[in-house]
Structure formats: structure tokens, C-alpha cells
Design a protein around this motif. Structure first.
Motif, PDB file in Angstrom:
ATOM      1  N   TYR B 141      41.343  37.302  37.047  1.00 39.80           N
ATOM      2  CA  TYR B 141      41.272  38.070  35.827  1.00 39.80           C
ATOM      3  C   TYR B 141      39.535  38.163  35.091  1.00 39.80           C
ATOM      4  O   TYR B 141      39.018  39.711  34.728  1.00 39.80           O
ATOM      5  CB  TYR B 141      41.780  37.116  34.589  1.00 39.80           C
ATOM      6  N   GLY B 142      38.631  36.838  34.898  1.00 36.60           N
ATOM      7  CA  GLY B 142      37.640  36.804  34.469  1.00 36.60           C
ATOM      8  C   GLY B 142      36.995  37.783  35.076  1.00 36.60           C
ATOM      9  O   GLY B 142      35.789  38.101  33.892  1.00 36.60           O
ATOM     10  N   ILE B 143      36.365  37.458  36.072  1.00 31.62           N
ATOM     11  CA  ILE B 143      35.639  38.535  37.057  1.00 31.62           C
ATOM     12  C   ILE B 143      36.260  39.821  36.885  1.00 31.62           C
ATOM     13  O   ILE B 143      35.231  40.677  36.658  1.00 31.62           O
ATOM     14  CB  ILE B 143      35.336  38.261  38.870  1.00 31.62           C
ATOM     15  N   LYS B 144      37.435  40.127  36.922  1.00 30.95           N
ATOM     16  CA  LYS B 144      37.843  41.699  37.621  1.00 30.95           C
ATOM     17  C   LYS B 144      37.119  42.193  35.760  1.00 30.95           C
ATOM     18  O   LYS B 144      36.935  43.413  35.345  1.00 30.95           O
ATOM     19  CB  LYS B 144      38.812  41.943  37.878  1.00 30.95           C
ATOM     20  N   GLU B 145      37.237  41.372  34.558  1.00 35.43           N
ATOM     21  CA  GLU B 145      37.389  41.515  33.028  1.00 35.43           C
ATOM     22  C   GLU B 145      36.411  41.848  32.457  1.00 35.43           C
ATOM     23  O   GLU B 145      35.632  42.031  31.881  1.00 35.43           O
ATOM     24  CB  GLU B 145      38.779  41.130  32.498  1.00 35.43           C
ATOM     25  N   SER B 146      35.198  41.434  33.694  1.00 36.90           N
ATOM     26  CA  SER B 146      33.839  40.493  33.266  1.00 36.90           C
ATOM     27  C   SER B 146      34.261  39.917  32.194  1.00 36.90           C
ATOM     28  O   SER B 146      32.989  40.563  31.316  1.00 36.90           O
ATOM     29  CB  SER B 146      32.871  42.184  33.083  1.00 36.90           C
ATOM     30  N   ALA B 147      34.859  39.138  32.227  1.00 37.40           N
ATOM     31  CA  ALA B 147      34.755  38.372  30.650  1.00 37.40           C
ATOM     32  C   ALA B 147      33.418  38.105  29.970  1.00 37.40           C
ATOM     33  O   ALA B 147      33.102  36.821  30.849  1.00 37.40           O
ATOM     34  CB  ALA B 147      36.420  37.703  30.566  1.00 37.40           C
ATOM     35  N   LYS B 148      33.408  37.169  28.901  1.00 39.00           N
ATOM     36  CA  LYS B 148      32.348  37.084  28.950  1.00 39.00           C
ATOM     37  C   LYS B 148      32.856  34.898  28.073  1.00 39.00           C
ATOM     38  O   LYS B 148      33.536  34.887  28.262  1.00 39.00           O
ATOM     39  CB  LYS B 148      32.116  37.253  26.843  1.00 39.00           C
ATOM     40  N   ILE B 149      31.527  34.162  27.901  1.00 40.20           N
ATOM     41  CA  ILE B 149      31.560  32.715  27.527  1.00 40.20           C
ATOM     42  C   ILE B 149      33.489  32.302  26.953  1.00 40.20           C
ATOM     43  O   ILE B 149      33.472  31.568  27.605  1.00 40.20           O
ATOM     44  CB  ILE B 149      29.615  32.169  27.632  1.00 40.20           C
ATOM     45  N   LEU B 150      33.142  32.472  26.172  1.00 45.47           N
ATOM     46  CA  LEU B 150      34.497  32.248  25.269  1.00 45.47           C
ATOM     47  C   LEU B 150      35.490  32.652  26.020  1.00 45.47           C
ATOM     48  O   LEU B 150      36.315  31.593  26.507  1.00 45.47           O
ATOM     49  CB  LEU B 150      34.583  33.126  24.156  1.00 45.47           C
TER      50      LEU B 150
END
Lengths: 242, 555
Positions: B141-150
């Protein structure tokens, strides 16, 4: 006859020699006491005889059978009672005895006779239907003794057998040991209780730091000592000097 | 506080055997165990990679319908439910059946302190279970959504607090169960049965909730409109099975908004609140369930005096070994739950989810009747799976623990050891087969030949897999355990056994698949039986040599 020939066992890559070149000859019909302070190597030696620890060097021969080369045969000739009766505590007493009897291949009639005799003698017959975890330490000890006595063995080997036994059972066990010797069997046991060794044993050996530091008949050991001393004094002197 | 910290430290040390690991590392002989561990992990890796790849596709599917939050929810749900279910068994053995309780009880320690120390050890072990499940979801999820550090920080907080609530629930349920099943006599039996029924009931309720919420979403005519309008529709409705997982999900999906923070606070807060409640309850419940547990009823000779004559039963050595194995399995609740419990629960849950999950079984039945061979093959696979899943083989020597001296000093032939121990596993496998066939009976009717094939080939493969398990267990038996739970639940041999079974079973599966459309099915059955029989004979001989060797050389 039981022969220990140069048996050695070490731990930590040979740094600690638990048993160091032990040689002993124990004749059939003899009660042999194995004495020594805590951690001297008594239990290690016993475990090597019964097949629980493989010696690094040396051989153990019982009535012509090499214990480690022909272990199945040797095991059927040995009955062993360990110092700590760790047994299947979820079984009940009779289930445990039946299991052991099955392993020795003892017939129904023979096991019935022996179980009834020994459990009455040790006063645990009425508890045979109870789960072993409800047994006290002494009762477990008696159950292990009974299971060991089911087998027609050549060598009866016991590690600290008197610990946890009440005086009457202790007396009975000594009688049993004496009787077995009369039948030509060998009894080998380790003990801390010097009086027991003094009264019961034909010969003793004292082990300290893995080495046999004295062995022979008790009167012999007394003669060798500076003055006629009690076994306790001899024991203390010998093990102190090491 | 010092007391508590010392308790926690000691319990962690005992649970994970830290001191013995360090001691073991010093002795060179045991270093190869790390290699074995590595190989075991590697053998599971291919399967894991396949699963992670499938998860990537899953994400894309949910993204397409704009419901990617549901993807994260699956991660939370899966890990929390697994922690909860395993937790029930872990809690029971850890709180009520570990050997250290005899030493702890007489000491002046509050029940809540004992419980807390055990709870923390359990939490740490649950991290190992939940990490491989939770991590892929969060990372994908984090990679696909290019999530930020938070996002990643929230994810770590969520991971750390993840096991708390499921374990708290499991602890409270088990404490209540133990208190009210503290009945003299058949205590262990009553408890095991209650625990199994409880598990079935919980699964049933959850499947029901899932079905109702599924229907609720589908029933409205505006389904497509709703799903397009509300990006969290699926997550909010299907998360009802375990509501806190919804908060965890929303904390991560809305990490850049205030609602993300409030959801995280709720997720962590409910865990902590639950923990406080549990500590409070433990003061009232824990000892009540425990004290009767340690005391064992003895007749002291006053009990029923059966005719002793009936009691002297003579058996062949291998029968006697099998009987002893089964008695120990059935009389130790933790063994019973893990061996019989597993093979009985799996088919029941499988059939339950098939019959509840789909309102209409018609299409399913049609597929089954037109493909009897496939169904037979699949069921053979399920039965074979029982052979390894029951862990009887892969823990057979470990379960002996400190009692192994008994069999090592008795004149027992290696072949009797094998027959006896395999026989015990087969009996457990049979209970699984019976449950499977009885529960399958409600869905499909199998013909006689299918039944015979399932039983015969299934048992044959079960024997082979049990032998694999036994080989692993005799090579590295885990004998120094403080609680029977360790011998079966924390025993790596179970995992290695499953890895080996997966490779072996996978090989046969590929072979069958390759031949399925080109060769007559009866030849396939014959071939598979032949492979299994040959494997059985080879493994028997390997095992015989290994048992002889290890019974001599173990220290």
C-alpha cells in the motif's frame, strides 16, 4: 560382571573432563557403592553405563556384551533408576508399568505377580489407578523402582536411590538389593549417604573430579587410612586433598 | 515495578530460551542449527513470494474500484484474527499450564504482574507470527500510494500495538473459561471441548457478520453508485468482523489528515484500555482458574478399586508405544488442541465457510458432480495435509522432553519406535478424515470409490509426511522445555516439517497436474500410490538408522 575400561567423557571441547579414564571391575553378586561429592562424575559415569551418554573413550562390557556395540541386548540386561524420577506424569501408575513391561516383553502373569508384590512392598498399590502427576516425589521414585524391578536384569543400577524414600521403603530396597546379589546379579549405585554405603556395600569406589581416587572393600580402605577411621572421615580426607 | 521488570525479563528468557541459545552458540555442535533454521525459512520462501505477488494483484483490483482502503483492512483483519485464534491456545497454555507457575505462585507476586509478564512474552512471539502477514499489505500500500514518512511512522506504531487487543480478548475469554470450567475430575477434557466449541462458535459468528455485511452492501440498488461515491465502503462494512481493525486502516489511509491521527489514537487507545481492563480482571479471575489447575485429584487409595486383573494388559511394543503417545496427546490439553483440534477444526470451518459464505450452493455442486476426480484429488490433498498439520510426527520425540531417558534406556527396536509413533499419527489423521467426510456429507455426496481413494491414498501420504516430520524431529529434538506448549507451538521442527511437506506435496501436485488431461485417472492414482509407497519404504530405513544413531548420541 561389569567392566569399565578407561572410560572418559569431557564437555566443552575437552576442556572439562567430567569422567577421566575410569577403570572398574564389578563382579556378579556384588553390591558396589559409588561415592563422591556433588559434580564429581557419578551421574555421568552411570549415564554412560545405561546408554544415555556416549563415552569419548573406553569401553563398557556387561557379562561379555559391549554396552555400546550391542546396545539393545545390553539394555535388556540392565535396569536403571535415575536420581530424578522424571516420568510420563499424564499416565496413571498402572499404565506406566504396563508400558515398561511391554518394552521388556514381560508376560501378563509375570508382570501381574511382580507389580503386585513390589507395589504392595512400597505401599503404592492403591495409587496405581491415579495419574502420576498426583504422586509425591517419593511415590514417583517407588514407581520407577517397581518398573525397574519388572525386568529380569543382570545389572541393577541406581543413582541416589535412597533420596526421597521413607525409612521403611529404604529398608525394603536394601533388602531387595541384598537378595539380588544372592541371586548372582550385580548392583551398582551411587550415594551420598555414607552409612548406607558402609553397611550395604561389598566394595566402594570414591570418585572426585572425574577420577577414581580410591576403591576397594571398606575394611581395606580403613586399613589404608592412617588410623582406623570412619568412612566419613576417609571420604572427607580423600575428597579434600584433591 | 522492579518486580514486574524482573518477571518480564525472566519470562522472555525462558520463553525464547535466550540463555540456552547463547550456551548453544558457544558449543560448536549446535551452530549448525542456525543453518537448519535458515534452510527451513528458505524452503518457505517460494510459497511466500507467490502469495506476496498475488497481493500486489489484489491491490490493483481494489484500486480499480476505488476501494484500496479495503486492501489495508485485509492486512489488519488477517493479522489480528490470526493473533486472536492462536492467542486463545497460547494464552491457555502459557497462563495455566507452564511449569514455572509452581515456582511463581508461592512468591509474593500480584496475579496481574504474573499475567503482564506472560502477556508481554506472548506479544513478542505474536510479532513473529503477524509480521510476515501484516508487512506485505502495509508495504504494498505504502509503495503503490507513494506514502510519506508519516505513513511509515503510523505503520510502525500500528504494528507494535497490533497484537494487544486480540491478545487481551483471548486472555479475558480464557480466564473466564478456566474459572468456570474448574471442575474436579474431567477438568482437562471439559476445557478442551469448551475451547474447541468456542472456536467454532467464534468463527461461525464472524462468518455470519461477514455474510450479513456483504449482503447489506449488495442489496441496495445503488451498489455501484455507493461504491463509487464512498471510497471506504467495503472497509467500513466488512471490517465489522473486528471493528478496531477499521481504525487501524483509517489511521494509515488518512495519515495526512487529522482523522488519521484520531483513528491511530483510537486504535492504540482501545488496546491500552483493554490491557488495563484485563489486568484488573486478572486480580479477580486468574488465581481461581489456576489454583484448581495445579492441584491434581488423587484417590489416596480410597477411590474405586477396579479389579487389578483387568489392568494387566500385555501389548506388542509398537502398540504400547502408540497407545502411550495417544494417551499423552489426549490427556495434555495443549497437545490435544494442536493435534486433534487442528485436524477436526479445519474441515468444520472449511465446510462452514462454504455453506455460509455462498447463499446458493447450486453452481458449486454442479462443478463438483462434473469433476469427481478433481474433488477426490483435492480431498486426498486435504487428508495428506492432516498428516503434517497434526504435528504428531514432527514433535514426537520433542514431546518426550525430559522423559526421553525412559525409552533410551529400554530395549526398544527402532522399527517399533517408527511403527508405534506413525500409528499414533494415523489415528489422529483418521479423526480428521472422519470429521472431513462427515462435514463434507452435508455439501456433496461422494461415491464409494472416491471415498476409498481418499482414505487409502490420503493415509498413505499422511504416513510419508509423518515420517518426514519424525526425521526432522529426531535430528533436532527439542527436549528442554518448561511447558508442553513449547514442545509443539514453539518447535521449529513443525515449521520445517511443513516446509518439507510443501515441497514434497508440491512436487506430486505438479506431476498430477501435468498428467491430468493426458493420462487415465486410474493410472495417476496408481502412480501416486507407488511414489508414496516407495517414499515410505525409503524414509522408514532412513528413520531406522537415524533413531539408532540419535538414541545413542543425544546428550
Amino acid at each position: 560382571m561389569l567392566s569399565l575400561r578407561g572410560i572418559t567423557k569431557s564437555y566443552n571441547k575437552g576442556q572439562i573432563k567430567a569422567v577421566d579414564n575410569v577403570n572398574l571391575e564389578i563382579k556378579s553378586g556384588e553390591i558396589f557403592g559409588f561415592l563422591g561429592p556433588n559434580g564429581a562424575g557419578k551421574t555421568t559415569t552411570i549415564k554412560m553405563i545405561v546408554g544415555l551418554l556416549k563415552p569419548d573413550e573406553g569401553e563398557i562390557v556387561l557379562d561379555g556384551v559391549n554396552v555400546w556395540d550391542n546396545s539393545l541386548m545390553a539394555k535388556s540386561m540392565i535396569s536403571y533408576v535415575p536420581d530424578n524420577p522424571e516420568i510420563y506424569d499424564r499416565l496413571n501408575g498402572i499404565e506406566y508399568l504396563n508400558f515398561i513391561a511391554d518394552m521388556y516383553g514381560i508376560s501378563k502373569e509375570e508382570r501381574k505377580e511382580k507389580i503386585e508384590y513390589y507395589t504392595s512392598l512400597f505401599n503404592i498399590k492403591d495409587s496405581l489407578g491415579d495419574i502420576i502427576s498426583s504422586y509425591s516425589h517419593g511415590m514417583k521414585q517407588k514407581l520407577v523402582l517397581t518398573s525397574a524391578l519388572l525386568n529380569e536384569m543382570n545389572l541393577f543400577i541406581l543413582d541416589e536411590p535412597m533420596v526421597g524414600l521413607d525409612p521403611k521403603s529404604s529398608f525394603n530396597l536394601k533388602e531387595i538389593m541384598r537378595k539380588m546379589c544372592d541371586e548372582g546379579k550385580t548392583v551398582f549405585f551411587s550415594t551420598h549417604v555414607l552409612e548406607v554405603a558402609e553397611k550395604l556395600c561389598d566394595r566402594i569406589a570414591i570418585i572426585n573430579n572425574g577420577k577414581i581416587i580410591a576403591h576397594g572393600r571398606i575394611d581395606q580402605l580403613r586399613d589404608d587410612a592412617k588410623e582406623k577411621q570412619s568412612l566419613e572421615k576417609i571420604f572427607l580426607e580423600l575428597t579434600d586433598n584433591e | 515495578m522492579n518486580k514486574l521488570i524482573s518477571l518480564i525479563k525472566t519470562d522472555l528468557n525462558i520463553t525464547f530460551g535466550l540463555s540456552s541459545i547463547i550456551y548453544g552458540l558457544k558449543a560448536k555442535k549446535q551452530r549448525w542449527q542456525i543453518v537448519v533454521f535458515g534452510i527451513a525459512m528458505l524452503s518457505l520462501l517460494p510459497t511466500y513470494i507467490v502469495i506476496v505477488n498475488v497481493l500486489f494483484d489484489f491491490y490493483d483490483v481494489f484500486k480499480e474500484i476505488g476501494q484500496e482502503s479495503y486492501f489495508l483492512l485485509m492486512g489488519f483483519l488477517a493479522s489480528q484474527l490470526i493473533i486472536f485464534f492462536f492467542g486463545l491456545m497460547y494464552v491457555m497454555s502459557k497462563y495455566y499450564f507452564s511449569n514455572d507457575l509452581n515456582q511463581l505462585l508461592p512468591l509474593p507476586i500480584k496475579p496481574s504482574h504474573i499475567l503482564t509478564s506472560k502477556f508481554i512474552s506472548l506479544m513478542v512471539s505474536e510479532y513473529f507470527t503477524s509480521l510476515p502477514i501484516f508487512l506485505p499489505f502495509v508495504i504494498i500500500y505504502g509503495i503503490k500510494e507513494s506514502a510519506k514518512i508519516l505513513y511509515w511512522i503510523y505503520a510502525i506504531v500500528a504494528f507494535i500495538t497490533l497484537p494487544i487487543l486480540p491478545l487481551v480478548l483471548a486472555s479475558i475469554i480464557i480466564m473466564i473459561l478456566m474459572k468456570y470450567t474448574n471442575i474436579k475430575g474431567k477438568r482437562d477434557f471439559v476445557r478442551t471441548i469448551t475451547a474447541v466449541l468456542l472456536l467454532v462458535a467464534i468463527v461461525y459468528v464472524q462468518l455470519l457478520i461477514q455474510k450479513i455485511s456483504q449482503q447489506a452492501i449488495l442489496e441496495g440498488e445503488d451498489f455501484y453508485y455507493n461504491i463509487a461515491r464512498d471510497a471506504n465502503l467495503l472497509a467500513r462494512n466488512l471490517g465489522l468482523v473486528f471493528p478496531p481493525s477499521i481504525w487501524g486502516t483509517f489511521a494509515l489511509t488518512n495519515f495526512d489528515e487529522l482523522s488519521g491521527l484520531t483513528n491511530l489514537i483510537m486504535f492504540v487507545g482501545i488496546g491500552l484500555a483493554g490491557f488495563i481492563l484485563m489486568s484488573f480482571l486478572s486480580e479477580k479471575l486468574f488465581f481461581d482458574g489456576l489454583i484448581g489447575n495445579i492441584e491434581v485429584t488423587a484417590s489416596k487409595g480410597k477411590g474405586k478399586k477396579k479389579d487389578l486383573d483387568e489392568l494387566y494388559i500385555e501389548n506388542k511394543a509398537y502398540i504400547s508405544i502408540a497407545k502411550k503417545e495417544l494417551k499423552m496427546l489426549f490427556k495434555t490439553p495443549i497437545y490435544l488442541l494442536n493435534t486433534v483440534g487442528g485436524v477436526v477444526l479445519v474441515p468444520i470451518i472449511l465446510v462452514m465457510s462454504l455453506s455460509i459464505g455462498d447463499p446458493s450452493m447450486e453452481p458449486f455442486n454442479e462443478i463438483i458432480y462434473s469433476n469427481t476426480d478433481i474433488v477426490t484429488l483435492v480431498l486426498i490433498g486435504v487428508v495428506a495435509f492432516f498428516g503434517i498439520m497434526n504435528s504428531v510426527g514432527s514433535t514426537t520425540f520433542s514431546r518426550e522432553g525430559k522423559n526421553l531417558w525412559i525409552q533410551r534406556t529400554l530395549p526398544i527396536k527402532a522399527k517399533d519406535q517408527i511403527y508405534g509413533r506413525v500409528l499414533a499419527s494415523v489415528v489422529i489423521q483418521l479423526t480428521g478424515i472422519i470429521t472431513l467426510l462427515v462435514s463434507m456429507f452435508f455439501i456433496i455426496k461422494l461415491n464409494f470409490f472416491s471415498l476409498a481413494l481418499i482414505i487409502v491414498i490420503g493415509l498413505l501420504s499422511g504416513i510419508v509426511l509423518t515420517q518426514f516430520g519424525m526425521i526432522i524431529d529426531i535430528l533436532r529434538p527439542m527436549l528442554n522445555w518448561s511447558s508442553p506448549q513449547v514442545a509443539i507451538k514453539q518447535n521449529l521442527n513443525v515449521l520445517i516439517g511443513m516446509g518439507v511437506a510443501l515441497l514434497y506435496g508440491g512436487g506430486i501436485f505438479l506431476l498430477v497436474r501435468f498428467m491430468f488431461n493426458s493420462i487415465d485417472i486410474w493410472i495417476i492414482y496408481l502412480l501416486v500410490s507407488a511414489i508414496l509407497t516407495i517414499s515410505m519404504v525409503i524414509l522408514f530405513n532412513v528413520l531406522k538408522t537415524l533413531i539408532d544413531k540419535q538414541f545413542r548420541e543425544l546428550e
